[in-house]
Design an enzyme around this catalytic site. Structure first.
Site, PDB file in Angstrom:
ATOM      1  N   GLY A 166       0.730  -1.200  -0.278  1.00 39.33           N
ATOM      2  CA  GLY A 166      -0.214  -0.072   0.076  1.00 39.33           C
ATOM      3  C   GLY A 166       0.296   1.134  -0.292  1.00 39.33           C
ATOM      4  O   GLY A 166       2.100   1.162   0.292  1.00 39.33           O
ATOM      5  N   LYS A 205       6.221  -7.514   2.712  1.00 40.17           N
ATOM      6  CA  LYS A 205       6.284  -6.877   4.169  1.00 40.17           C
ATOM      7  C   LYS A 205       5.287  -8.073   5.084  1.00 40.17           C
ATOM      8  O   LYS A 205       4.859  -8.641   3.884  1.00 40.17           O
ATOM      9  CB  LYS A 205       5.810  -5.915   4.252  1.00 40.17           C
ATOM     10  N   HIS A 251       0.092   0.969   9.946  1.00 40.62           N
ATOM     11  CA  HIS A 251      -1.041   1.557   9.091  1.00 40.62           C
ATOM     12  C   HIS A 251      -1.652   1.845  10.148  1.00 40.62           C
ATOM     13  O   HIS A 251      -2.593   2.239  10.342  1.00 40.62           O
ATOM     14  CB  HIS A 251      -1.499   0.393   8.571  1.00 40.62           C
ATOM     15  N   PRO A 309       7.266  41.084  23.568  1.00 42.44           N
ATOM     16  CA  PRO A 309       7.730  40.522  24.690  1.00 42.44           C
ATOM     17  C   PRO A 309       8.802  41.391  25.136  1.00 42.44           C
ATOM     18  O   PRO A 309       9.638  41.409  26.434  1.00 42.44           O
ATOM     19  CB  PRO A 309       8.240  38.949  24.576  1.00 42.44           C
TER      20      PRO A 309
END
Length: 552
Positions: A56, A107, A220, A535
């Site tokens: 994917g 995988k 995932h 500041p």
């Protein structure tokens, strides 16, 4: 969730098109989301083994970023976090098929194994010689058989070893052996600091608390093994290294290659910190980190987090890891596992002495320092509205250094020597813009005291303010600390007391809250700064008030 995309359905193809534009050696197969080496004909002519991987999308630069001489021959991408179809994988096999055969690197996810596995069976019926290696390097899932372990970033090291072997002309059986050796010994584990957002979903897959992290999370967004408070980076690296080393039997005397992998949104600074911590932990274990890489190698879209992979190595594997490749996703850096350190130039000798607690100047310096530390968060919050948010932190750092070093300032040499020593402290301890500006203020003030006498504090503040104007280029009305310093210096120079000078500084600070800035980070914000006090000017009022309390 904001994404730089056109349409969720088009992200994979458009990303691959962009890759082919930036990487001349990669070509996209027409009508598909598969990429192959542009010189695939050379691979075939040389009879080299072809390497094909994929899965994917959403793990970039994996896997298309590892296509190139010395690594993959092709990569098949599915939709985001979705395995490519059998036919897509089969088309990829056909596109890279070589007389030397094809090695699939897969995988360990069910979809990948099924689709690549069936495609391999179909390719064999077409006469293509093919081998498959499955990578299951995630030690967070510690089933003894390994069948439930996921394939994560260690897959990239399998690509590298097998790709170098194929480029060297080794036969398919030998390339597969080296790939299986690497896949069988590499161990990986990660920690997520945030979830990722799939483009089509538009929102994160889960939520973590402000101080939470997920140990052992999948690439995932799959659940990890534990959700807990995020510890310091050294502890993160220590736990990941310990878990991998124990699982893979890595012990004293071993050599390893270390891959520190960002999961998508982790800054390079943090990856380098984790790399340093991991190597330190390995050294304590007596393990040599022979190669170290840090970067984003196999991501999970925009997930924040890191994984560590450890691969036990010998000369054979080191030679393959070091072999040349032009794949765009593999780093061009050369590991320096011992760390390179050169001696620093000698510092100017410090002028030391004793500044007694009763000395009014010590009381004033300590009051200023304590005030800046007490107001660190306030100043940081103010600076976050109009700048880069570091003012309070920077001033507090310098203040802490003055408290630590102040007792050894040379009080017996007079106020000018003390201010000069304080300037050196600020110069060493505070970077950014504040450090040099305050250092020049103290340095010029010291010079004025030497010239006009040890009680000429009005002249000292005037000289310090003029020094800031010269170095920083700021004038009254630019919306900087000068808008508080200059009125205070004017008041003291005209004979007013410190209370009046503080009132003038406060009035100057209030006046510039209604104007835009002409200098500094605030100038980038235009009218968005209106209504917010500066500041830097506010800090001046704070420390002038502290001086008044200390000497009043």
């Amino acid at each position: 969730m904001k994404k730089l995309i056109n349409a969720a359905d088009d992200v994979v193809g458009e990303a691959l098109d962009g890759l082919t534009l930036t990487s001349a050696g990669i070509a996209r197969l027409a009508g598909s989301t598969t990429v192959v080496r542009s010189d695939i004909d050379k691979v075939r002519a040389a009879g080299q083994v072809a390497l094909l991987s994929g899965g994917g999308a959403g793990h970039e630069p994996a896997h298309a970023g590892y296509v190139g001489p010395g690594m993959l021959t092709g990569a098949v991408a599915g939709e985001v976090f979705t395995s490519p179809s059998v036919d897509a994988v089969l088309d990829g096999i056909r596109a890279v098929a070589s007389p030397g055969g094809v090695l699939l690197i897969v995988k360990n996810y069910t979809g990948d194994r099924l689709n690549f596995g069936l495609a391999a069976e179909l390719a064999r019926t077409e006469g293509i010689e093919i081998e498959t290696v499955v990578v299951a390097d995630d030690v967070a899932l510690a089933e003894a058989s390994g069948t439930g372990r996921r394939g994560i970033a260690g897959t990239v090291l399998v690509h590298k070893v097998a790709g170098a072997a194929a480029a060297a002309g080794l036969p398919l059986a030998e390339v597969a052996r080296l790939a299986r050796r690497t896949a069988g010994t590499v161990g990986s584990m990660g920690i997520a600091l945030s979830a990722c957002t799939v483009p089509a979903a538009g929102q994160p897959g889960f939520l973590l608390g402000a101080d939470e992290a997920e140990w052992g999370l999948g690439i995932h967004g799959e659940p990890g093994v534990e959700r807990a408070t995020l510890p310091p980076a050294a502890d993160v690296a220590g736990r990941l290294v310990a878990t991998i080393a124990d699982d893979r039997g890595i012990t004293a005397g071993d050599q390893v290659a270390v891959l520190v992998n960002g999961l998508g949104s982790t800054p390079p600074m943090e990856l380098s910190i984790v790399a340093d911590a991991a190597v330190r932990d390995l050294r304590k274990r007596g393990v040599t980190a022979s190669r170290v890489w840090a970067g984003t190698f196999l991501s999970a879209l925009d997930m924040a987090g890191v994984s560590i992979s450890l691969l036990p190595v010998d000369e054979e594997l080191l030679g393959l890891l070091d072999a040349a490749t032009t794949a765009p996703g593999w780093p061009r850096t050369v590991s320096g596992p011992e760390g390179a350190v050169r001696p620093a130039p000698p510092a100017a000798p410090a002028v030391t002495g004793t500044l007694t607690p009763a000395d009014p100047l010590r009381r004033a310096l300590e009051a200023v320092a304590e005030t800046l530390i007490a107001h660190r968060d306030e100043l940081t919050a103010m600076d976050r509205e109009v700048g880069d948010g570091d003012l309070g932190i920077s001033l507090a750092r310098g203040a802490a250094a003055i408290l630590a070093e102040g007792p050894e300032y040379p009080g017996e040499q007079g106020p000018a020597a003390v201010l000069r020593a304080a300037s050196a402290t600020v110069r060493r301890s505070v970077g950014g813009t504040s450090g040099p500006l305050y250092a020049i203020l103290l340095l010029r003030a010291a010079a004025a005291l030497e010239a006009a006498g040890p009680t000429a504090w009005a002249a000292a503040l005037r000289a310090g303010t003029d020094g800031i104007r010269e170095v920083g280029g700021a004038e009254v009305g630019d919306r900087t600390m000068v808008d508080a310093l200059a009125p205070a210096a004017d008041a003291l120079t005209s004979g007013a007391d410190l209370t009046a000078a503080i009132g003038a500084a406060r009035a100057g600070t209030e006046r510039i809250a209604s104007i835009t800035a002409r200098l500094g980070r605030s100038s980038y914000l235009g009218e968005r700064v209106i209504g917010h006090p500066d500041p830097g000017a506010h800090a001046v009022v704070l420390w002038l008030e502290a001086v008044a309390r200390a000497v009043g």
